[in-house]
Write a protein that holds these residues in place. Structure first.
Motif, PDB file in Angstrom:
ATOM      1  N   ILE A  54       0.918  -0.999  -0.414  1.00 15.60           N
ATOM      2  CA  ILE A  54       0.005   0.434   0.209  1.00 15.60           C
ATOM      3  C   ILE A  54       1.420   1.514   0.154  1.00 15.60           C
ATOM      4  O   ILE A  54       0.530   2.221  -0.740  1.00 15.60           O
ATOM      5  CB  ILE A  54      -0.917   0.011   0.992  1.00 15.60           C
ATOM      6  N   GLU A  55       2.005   0.948   1.008  1.00 15.78           N
ATOM      7  CA  GLU A  55       3.012   2.679   0.659  1.00 15.78           C
ATOM      8  C   GLU A  55       3.094   2.557  -1.201  1.00 15.78           C
ATOM      9  O   GLU A  55       3.637   3.532  -1.388  1.00 15.78           O
ATOM     10  CB  GLU A  55       3.777   2.385   1.792  1.00 15.78           C
ATOM     11  N   GLU A  56       3.975   1.568  -1.281  1.00 12.67           N
ATOM     12  CA  GLU A  56       4.298   1.774  -2.901  1.00 12.67           C
ATOM     13  C   GLU A  56       3.845   2.344  -3.853  1.00 12.67           C
ATOM     14  O   GLU A  56       3.721   2.717  -4.103  1.00 12.67           O
ATOM     15  CB  GLU A  56       4.944  -0.229  -3.331  1.00 12.67           C
ATOM     16  N   GLU A  57       2.163   1.664  -3.647  1.00 12.28           N
ATOM     17  CA  GLU A  57       1.160   2.311  -4.355  1.00 12.28           C
ATOM     18  C   GLU A  57       0.749   3.755  -4.021  1.00 12.28           C
ATOM     19  O   GLU A  57       0.771   4.253  -5.295  1.00 12.28           O
ATOM     20  CB  GLU A  57      -0.163   1.552  -4.127  1.00 12.28           C
ATOM     21  N   SER A  58       0.804   3.898  -3.075  1.00  8.59           N
ATOM     22  CA  SER A  58       0.549   5.376  -3.103  1.00  8.59           C
ATOM     23  C   SER A  58       2.103   6.018  -3.198  1.00  8.59           C
ATOM     24  O   SER A  58       1.589   7.152  -4.005  1.00  8.59           O
ATOM     25  CB  SER A  58       0.883   5.564  -1.506  1.00  8.59           C
ATOM     26  N   THR A  59       3.500   6.018  -3.389  1.00 10.10           N
ATOM     27  CA  THR A  59       4.195   6.158  -3.494  1.00 10.10           C
ATOM     28  C   THR A  59       4.584   7.009  -5.660  1.00 10.10           C
ATOM     29  O   THR A  59       4.827   7.384  -5.974  1.00 10.10           O
ATOM     30  CB  THR A  59       5.868   5.715  -3.077  1.00 10.10           C
ATOM     31  N   ARG A  60       3.887   4.969  -6.115  1.00 10.38           N
ATOM     32  CA  ARG A  60       3.594   5.718  -7.679  1.00 10.38           C
ATOM     33  C   ARG A  60       2.868   6.501  -7.379  1.00 10.38           C
ATOM     34  O   ARG A  60       3.119   7.171  -8.814  1.00 10.38           O
ATOM     35  CB  ARG A  60       3.464   3.961  -7.598  1.00 10.38           C
ATOM     36  N   LEU A  61       1.693   6.527  -7.620  1.00  9.90           N
ATOM     37  CA  LEU A  61       0.800   7.328  -7.540  1.00  9.90           C
ATOM     38  C   LEU A  61       0.929   8.840  -7.313  1.00  9.90           C
ATOM     39  O   LEU A  61       1.227   9.484  -8.097  1.00  9.90           O
ATOM     40  CB  LEU A  61      -0.993   7.421  -6.443  1.00  9.90           C
ATOM     41  N   ARG A  62       2.515   9.231  -6.254  1.00  5.13           N
ATOM     42  CA  ARG A  62       2.328  10.983  -6.023  1.00  5.13           C
ATOM     43  C   ARG A  62       3.349  10.953  -7.453  1.00  5.13           C
ATOM     44  O   ARG A  62       3.511  11.793  -8.214  1.00  5.13           O
ATOM     45  CB  ARG A  62       3.337  10.458  -4.225  1.00  5.13           C
ATOM     46  N   ALA A  63       4.788  10.094  -7.824  1.00  2.04           N
ATOM     47  CA  ALA A  63       5.285  10.002  -8.495  1.00  2.04           C
ATOM     48  C   ALA A  63       4.354  10.572  -9.595  1.00  2.04           C
ATOM     49  O   ALA A  63       5.253  11.263 -10.774  1.00  2.04           O
ATOM     50  CB  ALA A  63       6.499   8.801  -8.494  1.00  2.04           C
ATOM     51  N   GLU A  64       3.552   9.545  -9.994  1.00  2.00           N
ATOM     52  CA  GLU A  64       2.673   9.628 -11.304  1.00  2.00           C
ATOM     53  C   GLU A  64       1.764  10.920 -12.048  1.00  2.00           C
ATOM     54  O   GLU A  64       1.341  11.515 -12.487  1.00  2.00           O
ATOM     55  CB  GLU A  64       1.855   8.374 -11.855  1.00  2.00           C
ATOM     56  N   GLY A  65       1.933  11.779 -10.220  1.00  3.91           N
ATOM     57  CA  GLY A  65       0.888  13.254  -9.768  1.00  3.91           C
ATOM     58  C   GLY A  65       0.412  12.911  -9.960  1.00  3.91           C
ATOM     59  O   GLY A  65      -0.347  14.140 -10.105  1.00  3.91           O
ATOM     60  N   ARG A  66      -0.577  11.834  -9.521  1.00  7.38           N
ATOM     61  CA  ARG A  66      -1.624  11.292  -9.143  1.00  7.38           C
ATOM     62  C   ARG A  66      -2.117  11.511  -7.886  1.00  7.38           C
ATOM     63  O   ARG A  66      -1.415  11.883  -7.073  1.00  7.38           O
ATOM     64  CB  ARG A  66      -2.822  10.012  -9.434  1.00  7.38           C
ATOM     65  N   THR A  67      -3.019  11.258  -7.085  1.00  9.81           N
ATOM     66  CA  THR A  67      -3.530  11.590  -5.437  1.00  9.81           C
ATOM     67  C   THR A  67      -3.098  10.107  -4.667  1.00  9.81           C
ATOM     68  O   THR A  67      -3.465   9.137  -5.217  1.00  9.81           O
ATOM     69  CB  THR A  67      -4.972  11.829  -5.464  1.00  9.81           C
ATOM     70  N   PRO A  68      -2.221  10.229  -4.205  1.00  5.57           N
ATOM     71  CA  PRO A  68      -1.674   9.391  -3.267  1.00  5.57           C
ATOM     72  C   PRO A  68      -2.423   8.946  -2.342  1.00  5.57           C
ATOM     73  O   PRO A  68      -3.839   9.462  -1.861  1.00  5.57           O
ATOM     74  CB  PRO A  68      -0.352   9.792  -2.501  1.00  5.57           C
ATOM     75  N   LEU A  69      -2.656   7.656  -1.909  1.00  7.06           N
ATOM     76  CA  LEU A  69      -3.371   7.138  -0.375  1.00  7.06           C
ATOM     77  C   LEU A  69      -2.767   8.407   0.652  1.00  7.06           C
ATOM     78  O   LEU A  69      -1.793   8.288   1.203  1.00  7.06           O
ATOM     79  CB  LEU A  69      -2.926   6.188  -0.358  1.00  7.06           C
ATOM     80  N   TRP A  70      -4.566   8.035   0.964  1.00 10.21           N
ATOM     81  CA  TRP A  70      -4.819   9.197   2.144  1.00 10.21           C
ATOM     82  C   TRP A  70      -3.846   8.070   3.061  1.00 10.21           C
ATOM     83  O   TRP A  70      -4.237   7.350   3.324  1.00 10.21           O
ATOM     84  CB  TRP A  70      -5.826   9.384   2.427  1.00 10.21           C
ATOM     85  N   ASN A  71      -3.025   8.430   4.256  1.00 12.33           N
ATOM     86  CA  ASN A  71      -2.718   7.468   5.727  1.00 12.33           C
ATOM     87  C   ASN A  71      -2.797   9.008   6.673  1.00 12.33           C
ATOM     88  O   ASN A  71      -2.170   9.800   6.735  1.00 12.33           O
ATOM     89  CB  ASN A  71      -1.102   7.611   5.050  1.00 12.33           C
ATOM     90  N   GLY A  72      -3.899   8.511   7.839  1.00 11.05           N
ATOM     91  CA  GLY A  72      -3.349   9.368   9.383  1.00 11.05           C
ATOM     92  C   GLY A  72      -3.299   8.107  10.304  1.00 11.05           C
ATOM     93  O   GLY A  72      -3.733   6.921  10.417  1.00 11.05           O
ATOM     94  N   PRO A  73      -3.856   9.003  11.129  1.00 15.05           N
ATOM     95  CA  PRO A  73      -3.526   7.634  13.044  1.00 15.05           C
ATOM     96  C   PRO A  73      -4.593   7.663  12.785  1.00 15.05           C
ATOM     97  O   PRO A  73      -5.424   8.690  12.999  1.00 15.05           O
ATOM     98  CB  PRO A  73      -2.901   8.641  13.542  1.00 15.05           C
ATOM     99  N   ARG A  74      -4.935   6.599  13.303  1.00  8.58           N
ATOM    100  CA  ARG A  74      -6.213   5.950  13.655  1.00  8.58           C
ATOM    101  C   ARG A  74      -6.272   5.308  15.513  1.00  8.58           C
ATOM    102  O   ARG A  74      -5.274   5.223  15.539  1.00  8.58           O
ATOM    103  CB  ARG A  74      -6.605   5.142  12.936  1.00  8.58           C
ATOM    104  N   TYR A  75      -7.280   4.163  15.572  1.00 10.34           N
ATOM    105  CA  TYR A  75      -7.594   3.868  16.613  1.00 10.34           C
ATOM    106  C   TYR A  75      -7.704   2.203  16.084  1.00 10.34           C
ATOM    107  O   TYR A  75      -8.565   2.240  15.519  1.00 10.34           O
ATOM    108  CB  TYR A  75      -8.477   4.237  17.739  1.00 10.34           C
ATOM    109  N   ALA A  76      -7.239   1.101  16.955  1.00 15.75           N
ATOM    110  CA  ALA A  76      -7.480  -0.106  16.813  1.00 15.75           C
ATOM    111  C   ALA A  76      -8.299  -0.441  18.011  1.00 15.75           C
ATOM    112  O   ALA A  76      -8.271   0.010  19.290  1.00 15.75           O
ATOM    113  CB  ALA A  76      -6.390  -1.126  16.349  1.00 15.75           C
ATOM    114  N   VAL A  77      -9.308  -0.963  18.323  1.00 14.58           N
ATOM    115  CA  VAL A  77      -9.945  -1.748  19.364  1.00 14.58           C
ATOM    116  C   VAL A  77      -9.051  -2.681  19.682  1.00 14.58           C
ATOM    117  O   VAL A  77      -9.865  -3.557  19.237  1.00 14.58           O
ATOM    118  CB  VAL A  77     -11.897  -2.020  18.800  1.00 14.58           C
ATOM    119  N   GLU A  78      -9.004  -2.919  21.277  1.00 15.02           N
ATOM    120  CA  GLU A  78      -8.181  -4.234  21.855  1.00 15.02           C
ATOM    121  C   GLU A  78      -9.087  -4.432  22.609  1.00 15.02           C
ATOM    122  O   GLU A  78      -9.665  -5.924  22.747  1.00 15.02           O
ATOM    123  CB  GLU A  78      -7.134  -3.395  22.914  1.00 15.02           C
ATOM    124  N   SER A  79     -10.337  -4.173  22.926  1.00 17.65           N
ATOM    125  CA  SER A  79     -11.204  -4.686  23.416  1.00 17.65           C
ATOM    126  C   SER A  79     -12.324  -3.734  23.791  1.00 17.65           C
ATOM    127  O   SER A  79     -12.323  -2.518  23.822  1.00 17.65           O
ATOM    128  CB  SER A  79     -10.750  -5.966  24.883  1.00 17.65           C
TER     129      SER A  79
END
Length: 367
Positions: free
Chosen positions: A105-130
């Motif tokens: 997924i990181e590689e796809e985002s890097t490729r999209l950015r290099a092609e001048g397209r919108t990269p995949l958004w990545n932001g801090p989130r939460y996971a549910v432990e319990s």
């Protein structure tokens, strides 16, 4: 002789009426009881002992979803002070045999950015432990205990490939999930917690949104009025735990341009999509003064997250009309998994359970 014949006929008629009164109704009752018992006996021959899981996902007639209502029934709201959230320090990590999926997924985002397209958004989130629920000692009101871990959107996207084959041929679903306990799962498979809100205007129209075809997750499906993912960066101040009502208010502002003083807000339930492993806090919001026309006019002047929605429907907020809408041929297979349960819970909250169940049963019978 003629008089005797007449008298005999009269006596015969009287005797016939007397016999009918004395014996016909008992005979009819006896025949009815015999027929009923025979029918029950035949049906009982087809009955078999069976066992089914106590946890069943939300369904309404022909509409079946993967939404499991874990806590809440719509009748009563859950107070914000009854929800306890703890954020753990250690960040979620994917197993070694899934780590490469995140790298892809990181590689796809890097490729999209290099092609001048919108990269995949990545932001801090939460996971549910319990997720745990207890009851207060005196009035048995719910107390919800939610433990979260830090994660990010790329980890979420990698974990969404839950049926992808691992090197040994297994899948994350088969390896890490317990089919007998839908709530048990490692935190890396629970990297999504969002709020979903059923918004009803001042003139009793419920807002139903269709997700844009441009979004990466669940494009084009019909969804709740507001769907807002919990953000570790936005919804937590410093090291403090997020507040679910505050997340809901942010969603109302970003997706509908509505400010907190313009509506009431109630938490109805906690729901888990057992297929994609998405957690949700289901809310009901009632606008104080904004009508459908007023909301449309408001949104025409600018919405922060306008790109997330493709279409918005306004449906009269009554049990019959909302249930018919959910079961429409062009809707029934195009719902986001968590949305139908949300609208049903909102109906129950406003109209109570009996009228909603009665309306649903009548509509389903006609299908």
């Amino acid at each position: 002789m003629g008089g005797i014949d007449v008298a005999n006929r009269v006596v015969g008629a009287v005797l016939g009426m007397l016999v009918a009164v004395l014996f016909q109704q008992p005979l009819q009752n006896g025949w009815y009881r015999l027929r009923t018992r025979s029918t029950r006996a035949v049906r009982s021959l087809r009955l078999r002992e069976e066992s089914s899981p106590a946890w069943r996902t939300f369904s309404l007639g022909p509409l079946h979803t993967s939404a499991l209502i874990v806590e809440g029934d719509g009748d009563s709201s859950i107070p914000g002070e009854a929800v306890y959230i703890q954020v753990l320090d250690e960040e979620v990590e994917l197993p070694s045999d899934m780590a490469d999926w995140r790298a892809e997924i990181e590689e796809e985002s890097t490729r999209l950015r290099a092609e001048g397209r919108t990269p995949l958004w990545n932001g801090p989130r939460y996971a549910v432990e319990s997720f745990d629920v207890s009851r207060t000692a005196l009035d048995e009101q719910p107390e919800v205990h939610l433990r979260l871990r830090p994660t990010d959107y790329y980890t979420f996207l990698a974990a969404q490939q839950i049926d992808r084959r691992l090197p040994d041929g297994a899948t994350p679903r088969s390896r890490y999930l317990d089919p007998d306990d839908p709530l048990r799962a490692p935190a890396f498979l629970h990297c999504s917690f969002a709020v979903n809100i059923a918004v009803v205007t001042a003139d009793d129209m419920v807002v139903v949104s269709r997700r844009s075809d441009r979004v990466r997750m669940a494009p084009g499906v019909w969804n709740s009025s507001v769907n807002e993912g919990m953000s570790r960066h936005i919804d937590s101040s410093g090291r403090s735990a997020p507040d679910l009502h505050a997340v809901a208010r942010r969603g109302m502002r970003e997706e509908l341009s509505i400010e907190p003083h313009e509506y009431s807000l109630e938490l109805l339930a906690f729901v888990l999509d057992i297929d994609k492993r998405h957690w949700s806090a289901h809310f009901y919001a009632r606008l104080n003064d904004l009508t459908r026309e007023g909301l449309q006019s408001r949104m025409s002047r600018g919405v922060a997250d306008r790109w997330e929605h493709q279409t918005i429907d306004y449906v009269p907020f009554r049990p019959v009309t909302v249930i018919k809408y959910m079961l429409r041929a062009d809707r029934i297979h195009r719902w986001a998994p968590l949305a139908p349960a949300l609208f049903h819970l909102a109906l129950v909250h406003v109209y109570s359970r009996t009228p909603v169940e009665r309306a649903g049963a009548q509509i389903v019978r006609r299908i």
